[in-house]
Design a protein around this motif. Structure first.
Motif, PDB file in Angstrom:
ATOM      1  N   MET A   1      24.319  17.097 -23.672  1.00  0.00           N
ATOM      2  CA  MET A   1      22.881  16.969 -23.550  1.00  0.00           C
ATOM      3  C   MET A   1      22.359  18.031 -22.585  1.00  0.00           C
ATOM      4  N   ARG A   2      21.277  18.651 -22.979  1.00  0.00           N
ATOM      5  CA  ARG A   2      20.692  19.703 -22.156  1.00  0.00           C
ATOM      6  C   ARG A   2      19.892  19.128 -21.001  1.00  0.00           C
ATOM      7  N   GLU A   3      19.949  19.829 -19.886  1.00  0.00           N
ATOM      8  CA  GLU A   3      19.175  19.430 -18.717  1.00  0.00           C
ATOM      9  C   GLU A   3      17.726  19.867 -18.922  1.00  0.00           C
ATOM     10  N   GLN A   4      16.804  18.978 -18.635  1.00  0.00           N
ATOM     11  CA  GLN A   4      15.395  19.290 -18.818  1.00  0.00           C
ATOM     12  C   GLN A   4      14.914  20.177 -17.679  1.00  0.00           C
ATOM     13  N   LYS A   5      14.138  21.204 -18.035  1.00  0.00           N
ATOM     14  CA  LYS A   5      13.619  22.126 -17.023  1.00  0.00           C
ATOM     15  C   LYS A   5      12.154  21.821 -16.742  1.00  0.00           C
ATOM     16  N   TYR A   6      11.775  22.057 -15.512  1.00  0.00           N
ATOM     17  CA  TYR A   6      10.393  21.877 -15.088  1.00  0.00           C
ATOM     18  C   TYR A   6       9.907  23.172 -14.471  1.00  0.00           C
ATOM     19  N   HIS A   7       8.642  23.474 -14.664  1.00  0.00           N
ATOM     20  CA  HIS A   7       8.031  24.665 -14.093  1.00  0.00           C
ATOM     21  C   HIS A   7       6.926  24.234 -13.137  1.00  0.00           C
TER      22      HIS A   7
END
Length: 57
Positions: A1-7
């Motif tokens: 599962m991919r880690e969610q990115k935040y900007h």
């Protein structure tokens, strides 16, 4: 599962305040004898974040 990115978009003043707060938190953790790894990781990301350039014509 991919880690969610935040900007997060910060002004220069806001970025400076975030860095100062993280350094303060790191110093408090050191005084308490706790690990600072997570704070170090975030601090590195904030310091090395790309700067947005504003071009005015």
């Amino acid at each position: 599962m991919r880690e969610q990115k935040y900007h997060v978009y910060l002004t220069a003043d806001e970025q400076s305040r975030v860095i100062q707060s993280l350094i303060r938190l790191k110093n408090e953790l050191i005084e308490q004898g706790k690990y600072t790894d997570a704070v170090d990781d975030v601090l590195c990301k904030v310091v090395s974040a790309k700067k947005k350039r504003n071009f005015f014509i």
